[in-house]
Design a protein around this motif. Structure first.
Motif, PDB file in Angstrom:
ATOM      1  N   LEU A   7       0.871  -1.025   0.229  1.00 47.24           N
ATOM      2  CA  LEU A   7       0.036  -0.549   0.114  1.00 47.24           C
ATOM      3  C   LEU A   7       0.912   1.574  -0.103  1.00 47.24           C
ATOM      4  N   THR A   8       0.469   2.079  -0.943  1.00 45.45           N
ATOM      5  CA  THR A   8       2.311   3.442  -1.171  1.00 45.45           C
ATOM      6  C   THR A   8       0.881   4.429  -2.004  1.00 45.45           C
ATOM      7  N   LEU A   9       1.432   5.543  -2.235  1.00 43.46           N
ATOM      8  CA  LEU A   9       1.013   6.733  -2.832  1.00 43.46           C
ATOM      9  C   LEU A   9       1.922   6.779  -4.195  1.00 43.46           C
ATOM     10  N   PHE A  10       2.968   5.577  -3.511  1.00 48.18           N
ATOM     11  CA  PHE A  10       3.262   6.198  -4.886  1.00 48.18           C
ATOM     12  C   PHE A  10       4.271   4.800  -5.754  1.00 48.18           C
ATOM     13  N   PRO A  11       3.231   4.050  -5.872  1.00 46.16           N
ATOM     14  CA  PRO A  11       3.683   2.648  -6.601  1.00 46.16           C
ATOM     15  C   PRO A  11       4.237   2.191  -7.627  1.00 46.16           C
ATOM     16  N   GLN A  12       4.786   4.032  -8.385  1.00 42.69           N
ATOM     17  CA  GLN A  12       6.112   3.808  -8.907  1.00 42.69           C
ATOM     18  C   GLN A  12       6.860   3.800  -8.693  1.00 42.69           C
ATOM     19  N   MET A  13       7.205   3.719  -7.539  1.00 42.55           N
ATOM     20  CA  MET A  13       9.053   3.677  -7.465  1.00 42.55           C
ATOM     21  C   MET A  13       9.702   2.730  -6.647  1.00 42.55           C
ATOM     22  N   PHE A  14       8.271   1.636  -6.653  1.00 40.46           N
ATOM     23  CA  PHE A  14       8.630   0.313  -6.940  1.00 40.46           C
ATOM     24  C   PHE A  14       9.017  -0.596  -8.151  1.00 40.46           C
ATOM     25  N   SER A  15       9.265   0.154  -9.178  1.00 43.49           N
ATOM     26  CA  SER A  15       8.830  -0.577 -10.911  1.00 43.49           C
ATOM     27  C   SER A  15      10.329  -1.354 -10.874  1.00 43.49           C
ATOM     28  N   GLY A  16      11.793   0.030 -10.332  1.00 45.60           N
ATOM     29  CA  GLY A  16      13.236  -0.563 -10.674  1.00 45.60           C
ATOM     30  C   GLY A  16      13.053  -1.963  -9.545  1.00 45.60           C
ATOM     31  N   VAL A  17      12.924  -1.566  -8.875  1.00 44.73           N
ATOM     32  CA  VAL A  17      13.115  -2.887  -7.237  1.00 44.73           C
ATOM     33  C   VAL A  17      12.659  -4.002  -7.748  1.00 44.73           C
ATOM     34  N   LEU A  18      11.149  -4.148  -8.108  1.00 49.54           N
ATOM     35  CA  LEU A  18      10.496  -5.166  -7.869  1.00 49.54           C
ATOM     36  C   LEU A  18      11.056  -5.682  -9.479  1.00 49.54           C
ATOM     37  N   GLY A  19      10.923  -5.157 -10.556  1.00 47.90           N
ATOM     38  CA  GLY A  19      11.391  -5.512 -12.177  1.00 47.90           C
ATOM     39  C   GLY A  19      12.603  -5.657 -12.740  1.00 47.90           C
ATOM     40  N   GLU A  20      14.128  -5.854 -11.675  1.00 46.84           N
ATOM     41  CA  GLU A  20      15.385  -6.267 -11.857  1.00 46.84           C
ATOM     42  C   GLU A  20      15.888  -7.526 -11.022  1.00 46.84           C
ATOM     43  N   SER A  21      16.893  -8.075 -11.011  1.00 49.63           N
ATOM     44  CA  SER A  21      17.659  -8.573 -10.644  1.00 49.63           C
ATOM     45  C   SER A  21      16.817 -10.125  -9.842  1.00 49.63           C
ATOM     46  N   ILE A  22      17.089 -10.155  -9.166  1.00 57.14           N
ATOM     47  CA  ILE A  22      16.210 -11.377  -8.085  1.00 57.14           C
ATOM     48  C   ILE A  22      14.792 -11.374  -7.781  1.00 57.14           C
ATOM     49  N   LEU A  23      14.253 -10.045  -7.328  1.00 56.17           N
ATOM     50  CA  LEU A  23      13.283  -9.996  -6.672  1.00 56.17           C
ATOM     51  C   LEU A  23      12.284 -10.265  -8.251  1.00 56.17           C
ATOM     52  N   LYS A  24      12.857  -9.730  -9.530  1.00 60.90           N
ATOM     53  CA  LYS A  24      11.898 -10.615 -10.983  1.00 60.90           C
ATOM     54  C   LYS A  24      11.810 -11.464 -10.952  1.00 60.90           C
TER      55      LYS A  24
END
Length: 245
Positions: A7-24
């Motif tokens: 839950l966040t007011l800024f979901p776009q902040m997570f795109s790079g983190v969740l869309g790369e490397s081990i998390l992706k």
């Protein structure tokens, strides 16, 4: 599959983190499913207002309970989990540790609440949240960065996420000690040599060296961790040796 709602007011902040490397990769393997939720969408007013002035006066704005309560209720109703962890990221929370990460990695549904502004309406803490987490004794502009840290540390512990399931076993703090030094090729670089023990091929000696150096590093850098550790006789002798040096 673990489900992670954020839950966040800024979901776009997570795109790079969740869309790369081990998390992706964890998502691609369908080991984890991420769901970004802008809780402004749950506001019950036409302006999408999620904050208001604090009762009693004071600086800053406070997040209202209604949008967050409604968002979490909706996510719970859609979940197959009977009792998801609802995690609030805040400076007043429990200081985050590897042990906590290991506990959360055993859950099947985590809901993270990332706040902004001055703080949360206290009823969110009292009646909605199961865990409050702080990643350190400092203040961030919001809970997003803290949530990213916690999610990364938890997901990597889930079986089959890392290529080698043994990769995290000897991490710093997993053994309650800091991790031992690592070396790779070349065996000598600009006059600096790799310890001979690591080149010996004797796995028993190598394991002893790593354990000793892990203890030495903890003794020098984080002696407070040793208070929580039940030392073996061998480790006690090593500590006596370090103290004399």
């Amino acid at each position: 599959m673990m489900k992670i709602d954020i839950l966040t007011l800024f979901p776009q902040m997570f795109s790079g983190v969740l869309g790369e490397s081990i998390l992706k990769k964890a998502s691609e393997k369908q080991i984890v499913k991420y769901n970004l939720v802008n809780f402004r969408d749950y506001a019950d007013n036409k302006h999408g207002t999620v904050d208001d002035y604090p009762y009693g006066g004071g600086a800053g704005m406070v997040l209202k309970p209604q949008p967050i309560f409604d968002a979490v209720t909706d996510l719970k109703e859609k979940s197959h989990s009977t009792n998801p962890k609802v995690i609030l990221l805040c400076p007043q929370g429990e200081r985050y540790t590897q042990r906590k990460a290991e506990q959360l990695a055993c859950e099947d549904h985590l809901i993270f609440i990332c706040g902004h502004y001055e703080g949360y309406d206290e009823r969110i803490r009292q009646y909605l949240v199961t865990d409050e987490i702080s990643i350190g004794d400092y203040v961030l502009t919001g809970g997003e960065l803290a949530a990213m840290v916690v999610i990364d540390s938890v997901v990597r512990l889930i079986p089959k996420v890392l290529g080698n399931n043994e990769s995290h076993v000897n991490d710093s703090f997993s053994t309650r000690l800091l991790e031992h030094p690592h070396y790779t090729r070349p065996a000598e670089f600009r006059g600096m040599k790799v310890p001979e023990t690591l080149l010996s091929g004797n796995h028993r000696l190598i394991d002893d060296w790593r354990e000793k150096e892990s203890l030495r590093r903890t003794f020098l850098r984080r002696p407070d961790l040793l208070k929580e550790l039940e030392l073996t006789d061998k480790q006690k002798k090593w500590l006596q040796e370090f103290e004399k040096q």
